[in-house]
Design a protein around this motif. Structure first.
Motif, PDB file in Angstrom:
ATOM      1  N   VAL A  15       0.920  -1.264   0.023  1.00 44.34           N
ATOM      2  CA  VAL A  15      -0.043   0.016  -0.123  1.00 44.34           C
ATOM      3  C   VAL A  15       0.950   1.078   0.124  1.00 44.34           C
ATOM      4  O   VAL A  15       0.495   2.316  -0.687  1.00 44.34           O
ATOM      5  CB  VAL A  15      -0.972   0.066   1.289  1.00 44.34           C
ATOM      6  CG1 VAL A  15      -1.552   1.484   1.419  1.00 44.34           C
ATOM      7  CG2 VAL A  15      -2.061  -1.026   1.087  1.00 44.34           C
ATOM      8  N   ALA A  16       1.910   1.074   0.744  1.00 48.95           N
ATOM      9  CA  ALA A  16       2.906   2.397   0.750  1.00 48.95           C
ATOM     10  C   ALA A  16       3.439   2.656  -0.695  1.00 48.95           C
ATOM     11  O   ALA A  16       3.531   3.764  -1.045  1.00 48.95           O
ATOM     12  CB  ALA A  16       3.861   2.074   1.940  1.00 48.95           C
ATOM     13  N   GLU A  17       3.815   1.601  -1.213  1.00 49.72           N
ATOM     14  CA  GLU A  17       4.251   1.747  -2.753  1.00 49.72           C
ATOM     15  C   GLU A  17       3.266   2.448  -3.451  1.00 49.72           C
ATOM     16  O   GLU A  17       3.779   3.197  -4.328  1.00 49.72           O
ATOM     17  CB  GLU A  17       4.811   0.459  -3.323  1.00 49.72           C
ATOM     18  CG  GLU A  17       6.112  -0.156  -2.625  1.00 49.72           C
ATOM     19  CD  GLU A  17       7.332   0.728  -3.298  1.00 49.72           C
ATOM     20  OE1 GLU A  17       7.517   1.170  -4.466  1.00 49.72           O
ATOM     21  OE2 GLU A  17       8.091   1.191  -2.355  1.00 49.72           O
ATOM     22  N   PHE A  18       1.954   1.932  -3.475  1.00 52.76           N
ATOM     23  CA  PHE A  18       0.845   2.594  -4.163  1.00 52.76           C
ATOM     24  C   PHE A  18       0.926   4.090  -3.904  1.00 52.76           C
ATOM     25  O   PHE A  18       0.697   4.866  -4.877  1.00 52.76           O
ATOM     26  CB  PHE A  18      -0.442   1.664  -4.038  1.00 52.76           C
ATOM     27  CG  PHE A  18      -1.632   2.327  -4.760  1.00 52.76           C
ATOM     28  CD1 PHE A  18      -1.657   2.435  -5.994  1.00 52.76           C
ATOM     29  CD2 PHE A  18      -2.363   3.201  -3.772  1.00 52.76           C
ATOM     30  CE1 PHE A  18      -2.869   2.966  -6.492  1.00 52.76           C
ATOM     31  CE2 PHE A  18      -3.469   3.593  -4.304  1.00 52.76           C
ATOM     32  CZ  PHE A  18      -3.818   3.816  -5.656  1.00 52.76           C
ATOM     33  N   LEU A  19       0.784   4.202  -2.633  1.00 54.38           N
ATOM     34  CA  LEU A  19       0.231   5.761  -2.483  1.00 54.38           C
ATOM     35  C   LEU A  19       1.390   6.704  -2.647  1.00 54.38           C
ATOM     36  O   LEU A  19       1.376   7.667  -3.278  1.00 54.38           O
ATOM     37  CB  LEU A  19       0.090   5.758  -0.604  1.00 54.38           C
ATOM     38  CG  LEU A  19      -0.287   6.931  -0.151  1.00 54.38           C
ATOM     39  CD1 LEU A  19      -1.589   7.652  -0.819  1.00 54.38           C
ATOM     40  CD2 LEU A  19      -0.141   6.793   1.359  1.00 54.38           C
ATOM     41  N   ILE A  62      10.772  12.193  -5.203  1.00 53.61           N
ATOM     42  CA  ILE A  62      11.382  10.871  -4.881  1.00 53.61           C
ATOM     43  C   ILE A  62      12.067  10.942  -3.394  1.00 53.61           C
ATOM     44  O   ILE A  62      11.886   9.880  -2.827  1.00 53.61           O
ATOM     45  CB  ILE A  62      12.522  10.347  -6.035  1.00 53.61           C
ATOM     46  CG1 ILE A  62      11.656   9.934  -7.285  1.00 53.61           C
ATOM     47  CG2 ILE A  62      13.320   9.244  -5.364  1.00 53.61           C
ATOM     48  CD1 ILE A  62      11.123   8.422  -7.167  1.00 53.61           C
ATOM     49  N   ALA A  63      12.905  12.061  -3.325  1.00 53.31           N
ATOM     50  CA  ALA A  63      13.730  12.311  -2.006  1.00 53.31           C
ATOM     51  C   ALA A  63      12.442  12.386  -0.722  1.00 53.31           C
ATOM     52  O   ALA A  63      12.650  11.545   0.271  1.00 53.31           O
ATOM     53  CB  ALA A  63      14.590  13.458  -2.002  1.00 53.31           C
ATOM     54  N   THR A  64      11.537  12.891  -1.131  1.00 54.45           N
ATOM     55  CA  THR A  64      10.292  13.271  -0.191  1.00 54.45           C
ATOM     56  C   THR A  64       9.446  11.920   0.221  1.00 54.45           C
ATOM     57  O   THR A  64       9.417  11.377   1.394  1.00 54.45           O
ATOM     58  CB  THR A  64       9.292  14.444  -0.522  1.00 54.45           C
ATOM     59  OG1 THR A  64      10.153  15.561  -0.817  1.00 54.45           O
ATOM     60  CG2 THR A  64       8.389  14.491   0.441  1.00 54.45           C
ATOM     61  N   MET A  65       9.214  11.084  -1.017  1.00 48.62           N
ATOM     62  CA  MET A  65       8.359   9.964  -0.747  1.00 48.62           C
ATOM     63  C   MET A  65       9.617   8.946  -0.108  1.00 48.62           C
ATOM     64  O   MET A  65       9.025   8.098   0.917  1.00 48.62           O
ATOM     65  CB  MET A  65       7.884   9.503  -1.995  1.00 48.62           C
ATOM     66  CG  MET A  65       6.801  10.213  -2.753  1.00 48.62           C
ATOM     67  SD  MET A  65       5.503  10.577  -1.471  1.00 48.62           S
ATOM     68  CE  MET A  65       5.822  11.945  -0.864  1.00 48.62           C
ATOM     69  N   GLN A  67      11.818   9.475   2.164  1.00 46.96           N
ATOM     70  CA  GLN A  67      11.837   9.647   3.601  1.00 46.96           C
ATOM     71  C   GLN A  67      10.580   9.450   4.274  1.00 46.96           C
ATOM     72  O   GLN A  67      10.370   8.975   5.506  1.00 46.96           O
ATOM     73  CB  GLN A  67      12.427  11.165   3.568  1.00 46.96           C
ATOM     74  CG  GLN A  67      12.561  11.652   4.875  1.00 46.96           C
ATOM     75  CD  GLN A  67      13.802  11.378   5.661  1.00 46.96           C
ATOM     76  OE1 GLN A  67      14.879  11.262   4.543  1.00 46.96           O
ATOM     77  NE2 GLN A  67      13.927  10.462   6.476  1.00 46.96           N
ATOM     78  N   SER A  68       9.514   9.438   3.512  1.00 47.64           N
ATOM     79  CA  SER A  68       8.430   9.423   4.100  1.00 47.64           C
ATOM     80  C   SER A  68       7.760   7.887   4.197  1.00 47.64           C
ATOM     81  O   SER A  68       7.400   7.370   5.327  1.00 47.64           O
ATOM     82  CB  SER A  68       7.076  10.049   3.085  1.00 47.64           C
ATOM     83  OG  SER A  68       7.306  11.422   3.155  1.00 47.64           O
ATOM     84  N   SER A  73       8.193   0.473   3.081  1.00 48.29           N
ATOM     85  CA  SER A  73       8.243  -0.448   2.117  1.00 48.29           C
ATOM     86  C   SER A  73       9.838  -0.541   1.418  1.00 48.29           C
ATOM     87  O   SER A  73      10.133  -1.084   0.498  1.00 48.29           O
ATOM     88  CB  SER A  73       7.485   0.143   1.038  1.00 48.29           C
ATOM     89  OG  SER A  73       7.743   1.183   0.445  1.00 48.29           O
ATOM     90  N   GLY A  74      10.900   0.415   1.797  1.00 54.37           N
ATOM     91  CA  GLY A  74      11.880   0.804   1.107  1.00 54.37           C
ATOM     92  C   GLY A  74      11.785   1.918  -0.090  1.00 54.37           C
ATOM     93  O   GLY A  74      12.791   2.494  -0.610  1.00 54.37           O
ATOM     94  N   ALA A  75      10.525   2.073  -0.380  1.00 58.92           N
ATOM     95  CA  ALA A  75      10.398   3.456  -1.320  1.00 58.92           C
ATOM     96  C   ALA A  75      11.158   3.074  -2.594  1.00 58.92           C
ATOM     97  O   ALA A  75      11.885   3.947  -3.156  1.00 58.92           O
ATOM     98  CB  ALA A  75      10.629   4.771  -0.682  1.00 58.92           C
TER      99      ALA A  75
END
Length: 271
Positions: A15-19, A62-65, A67-68, A73-75
């Motif tokens: 879900v984190a990857e999707f969001l 990308i950097a913001t996501m 960090q978030s 998920s490892g982003a």
């Protein structure tokens, strides 16, 4: 695979990857669109597009996501990055497939929302990647391979748990690598380096011309970076059995680091 499927933390990561992917696409492609600088086939129909602005928007988002949701998920936010980490034996095959599905779905949803917001823009291509005039398919493929290679190499090197010399912000370093790729590739291919991002625009715009370049290029670039880093630049001592355990179950395994410091250990686990 079954053990991962039953874990809530696994589905939270998906879900984190999707969001995060949805937000990344909305912010980054949204920055390339607009009523003052509408983009049509890598060119603007009015004044010149500011490539630095767009590159920074992609990199900083990308950097913001990262960090978030990096701790969830490892982003990855990019199928090429997911493939690189899979080949580097840091996630399971099942998790990689679910991540790629979530990334593509997030890109489609975000691009669809942008389509509604920018519906009155003339010739709106929704950030569709396309070859610029004078660039053939082979040249565009080469640009995508090189730009993705440097990104995945940066991800692997920056997140390598064996290193103790990395200072500063890893998400920012990866974000700057994304920005660097865009500074290079925007004028040639519009800069894909992310198959999910390219797929979202192609699907909503219903234009798949030369779309294969934006999958094959990042796949080759990401896979090459992972293999070169893991087997040449910073090789690990591990056999196929150990790697298969991670690929099939995502279990945490430890690998000895080849080199002078034989006491160094690294956990290869899902991110």
């Amino acid at each position: 695979m079954a053990s991962e499927f039953r874990k809530k933390i696994f589905w939270r990561a998906v879900v984190a990857e999707f969001l995060a992917m949805s937000l990344f696409i909305f912010i980054s492609i949204g920055s390339a669109l607009g009523f003052n600088f509408p983009v049509v086939a890598n060119k603007t129909s009015t004044r010149s597009q500011d490539n630095v602005k767009v590159s920074l928007a992609f990199g900083l988002s990308i950097a913001t996501m990262a960090q978030s949701v990096g701790h969830i998920s490892g982003a990855h936010l990019n199928p090429a990055v997911t493939l690189g980490l899979l080949l580097s034996c840091q996630i399971s095959i099942f998790k990689a497939l679910m991540y790629i599905l979530a990334q593509c779905l997030g890109a489609v949803v975000a691009t669809a929302i942008l389509s509604g917001i920018t519906s009155s823009l003339p010739g709106n291509s929704l950030g569709l990647n396309a070859l610029s005039g004078g660039i053939n398919a082979g040249q565009g493929l080469g640009i995508e391979i090189i730009a993705t290679f440097q990104l995945v190499l940066c991800v692997l090197a920056t997140t390598d748990r064996r290193r103790n010399d990395v200072s500063g912000s890893a998400p920012l370093a990866i974000g700057l690598s994304v920005a660097l790729g865009h500074l290079l590739a925007i004028d040639y291919t519009g800069c894909g380096i992310n198959p999910a991002r390219s797929f979202g625009s192609a699907l909503i715009a219903n234009n798949f011309e030369n779309h294969w370049i934006f999958w094959v290029g990042p796949i080759i670039g990401g896979a090459s970076a992972a293999l070169i880093y893991d087997f040449i630049l910073a090789p690990r001592t591990s056999d196929l059995t150990d790697r298969m355990k991670v690929w099939t179950s995502g279990q945490v395994e430890e690998y000895d680091l080849e080199g002078d410091d034989m006491n160094s250990r690294v956990e290869m686990k899902p991110k």
